[in-house]
Design an enzyme around this catalytic site. Structure first.
Site, PDB file in Angstrom:
ATOM      1  N   ASP A   1      -1.357  -0.411   7.510  1.00 14.31           N
ATOM      2  CA  ASP A   1      -0.546   0.588   6.809  1.00 14.31           C
ATOM      3  C   ASP A   1      -1.479   1.720   6.402  1.00 14.31           C
ATOM      4  O   ASP A   1      -2.706   1.607   6.487  1.00 14.31           O
ATOM      5  CB  ASP A   1       0.143  -0.009   5.573  1.00 14.31           C
ATOM      6  CG  ASP A   1       1.051   1.002   4.866  1.00 14.31           C
ATOM      7  OD1 ASP A   1       1.672   1.828   5.568  1.00 14.31           O
ATOM      8  OD2 ASP A   1       1.118   1.022   3.632  1.00 14.31           O
ATOM      9  N   SER A   2      -0.871   2.793   5.897  1.00 16.35           N
ATOM     10  CA  SER A   2      -1.675   3.883   5.349  1.00 16.35           C
ATOM     11  C   SER A   2      -2.273   3.485   4.001  1.00 16.35           C
ATOM     12  O   SER A   2      -3.181   4.145   3.515  1.00 16.35           O
ATOM     13  CB  SER A   2      -0.796   5.118   5.156  1.00 16.35           C
ATOM     14  OG  SER A   2       0.228   4.819   4.221  1.00 16.35           O
TER      15      SER A   2
ATOM     16  N   CYS B   1       4.153  -0.220   8.352  1.00 15.82           N
ATOM     17  CA  CYS B   1       4.278   1.181   7.966  1.00 15.82           C
ATOM     18  C   CYS B   1       5.389   1.802   8.815  1.00 15.82           C
ATOM     19  O   CYS B   1       5.291   1.810  10.050  1.00 15.82           O
ATOM     20  CB  CYS B   1       2.952   1.896   8.241  1.00 15.82           C
ATOM     21  SG  CYS B   1       2.989   3.672   7.932  1.00 15.82           S
TER      22      CYS B   1
ATOM     23  N   GLU C   1       1.073   4.242  -4.952  1.00 16.17           N
ATOM     24  CA  GLU C   1      -0.389   4.087  -4.855  1.00 16.17           C
ATOM     25  C   GLU C   1      -1.051   4.332  -6.197  1.00 16.17           C
ATOM     26  O   GLU C   1      -1.964   3.616  -6.586  1.00 16.17           O
ATOM     27  CB  GLU C   1      -0.973   5.098  -3.853  1.00 16.17           C
ATOM     28  CG  GLU C   1      -0.670   4.826  -2.415  1.00 16.17           C
ATOM     29  CD  GLU C   1      -1.630   3.831  -1.754  1.00 16.17           C
ATOM     30  OE1 GLU C   1      -2.830   3.830  -2.095  1.00 16.17           O
ATOM     31  OE2 GLU C   1      -1.163   3.058  -0.899  1.00 16.17           O
TER      32      GLU C   1
ATOM     33  N   CYS D   1      10.269   2.767   3.727  1.00 20.64           N
ATOM     34  CA  CYS D   1       8.831   2.991   3.555  1.00 20.64           C
ATOM     35  C   CYS D   1       8.313   1.747   2.857  1.00 20.64           C
ATOM     36  O   CYS D   1       8.904   1.294   1.866  1.00 20.64           O
ATOM     37  CB  CYS D   1       8.559   4.226   2.711  1.00 20.64           C
ATOM     38  SG  CYS D   1       6.829   4.391   2.189  1.00 20.64           S
TER      39      CYS D   1
ATOM     40  N   HIS E   1       5.953   1.183   0.995  1.00 24.50           N
ATOM     41  CA  HIS E   1       5.499   1.336  -0.403  1.00 24.50           C
ATOM     42  C   HIS E   1       6.639   1.119  -1.404  1.00 24.50           C
ATOM     43  O   HIS E   1       6.385   0.832  -2.569  1.00 24.50           O
ATOM     44  CB  HIS E   1       4.930   2.743  -0.633  1.00 24.50           C
ATOM     45  CG  HIS E   1       3.517   2.909  -0.154  1.00 24.50           C
ATOM     46  ND1 HIS E   1       3.203   3.004   1.176  1.00 24.50           N
ATOM     47  CD2 HIS E   1       2.344   3.003  -0.838  1.00 24.50           C
ATOM     48  CE1 HIS E   1       1.885   3.151   1.299  1.00 24.50           C
ATOM     49  NE2 HIS E   1       1.340   3.157   0.098  1.00 24.50           N
TER      50      HIS E   1
HETATM   51  N1  DGL Z   1       3.926   2.942   3.819  1.00 24.55           N
HETATM   52  C1  DGL Z   1       4.188   3.961   4.767  1.00 24.55           C
HETATM   53  C2  DGL Z   1       5.568   3.821   5.401  1.00 24.55           C
HETATM   54  O1  DGL Z   1       6.142   2.753   5.432  1.00 24.55           O
HETATM   55  C3  DGL Z   1       3.973   5.397   4.466  1.00 24.55           C
HETATM   56  C4  DGL Z   1       3.324   5.948   3.283  1.00 24.55           C
HETATM   57  C5  DGL Z   1       2.601   7.245   3.607  1.00 24.55           C
HETATM   58  O2  DGL Z   1       3.222   8.317   3.590  1.00 24.55           O
HETATM   59  O3  DGL Z   1       1.410   7.133   3.927  1.00 24.55           O
HETATM   60  O4  DGL Z   1       6.105   4.764   5.920  1.00 24.55           O
END
Ligand code: DGL
Length: 262
Positions: free
Chosen positions: A10-11, A73, A152, A183, A185
């Protein structure tokens, strides 16, 4: 049997929400996680940049001898999965296909809302995947650029609730019965999201279906591991901060993340 680990990328921290469900479903599996925190958010980047960054995390995971890679992600799944699947021999598992499948199954009114990053929303990957299962489903996609960085940063509850409620205002009184957390997150902000969305809506986390799908694929291919499971964590960002949050989220006080160069 295949005791090589499963790779998850993931990011940033968001992929942990997928990893947690994968570990719960597949307790015998070892895992290697990489969060590219030095380059997050991916959601504000171009497709080319997301492909490049994702490719570098894939390369890292391949160096760890993984047997399959889960893109934990949505942004990487939408922008980079088709390109990168053509470049590697092992199977890549994305989150959007699973989320779309689950949404198409769960919606009763055939009205689905999806919240995600700007890149995911603009790609219309959710709309297209849901329509490939049922073209009668109405899909509304809402970009939420503030939410992944908020997860985050993990500020105090009041700040989180304020920003989530501002961001989700366009969904208030929305005509849908199923909300997809598009997403990874966002499950980190689930309490705040639930507080802002009417309780009659079903909030769907694609990670449940991802964990099930990963199990199905490994079983089909005779690639399930038998443990003992070992879990490694890497970040291109601040390993101390990552460790702190990951210990809480994964309920593992022994967890230690290592820094890798991005
Ligand atoms: N967790 C990531 C997703 O599911 C993206 C978060 C980011 O923008 O880096 O899209």
């Amino acid at each position: 049997m295949d005791n090589r680990p499963i790779g998850v990328l993931d990011s940033g921290l968001g992929g942990l929400t997928v990893l947690k469900k994968v570990i719960a479903k597949l307790p015998g599996e070892s895992t290697v996680f990489i969060g590219d925190q030095a380059n997050m958010p991916y959601g504000d980047r171009s497709k080319e940049e997301i492909i490049e960054l994702t490719r570098s995390s894939v390369k890292f995971l391949l160096s760890k001898n993984v047997k399959t890679i889960i893109f934990g992600c949505n942004t990487a799944t939408a922008a980079a999965m088709p390109t990168i699947q053509n470049e590697v021999d092992l199977q890549i598992i994305g989150v959007i296909q699973s989320g779309a499948l689950d949404a198409a199954k769960k919606t009763k009114t055939k009205k689905v809302a999806v919240i995600g990053t700007t890149a995911t929303t603009l790609s219309h990957a959710y709309r297209d995947e849901i329509h490939s299962r049922d073209s009668d489903i109405q899909v509304q996609e809402f970009a939420q650029p503030a939410l992944a960085p908020l997860a985050e940063e993990d500020p105090d509850e009041d700040t989180k609730l304020k920003i989530v409620s501002q961001s989700l205002r366009p969904l208030k009184n929305g005509d849908f019965d199923t909300l997809v957390l598009g997403c990874t997150h966002y499950p980190l902000l689930l309490n705040e999201i639930q507080a802002c969305i009417s309780p009659d809506k079903c909030i769907l986390d694609p990670a449940d279906q991802v964990a099930q799908y990963t199990y199905n694929v490994l079983k089909r291919d005779n690639m399930l591991a038998e443990g003992p499971a070992k879990h490694e964590y890497y970040t291109t960002g601040n390993a101390r901060k990552f460790t702190e949050i990951a210990r809480q989220w994964m309920n593992d006080p022994e967890l230690i993340a290592k820094h890798v160069q991005d």
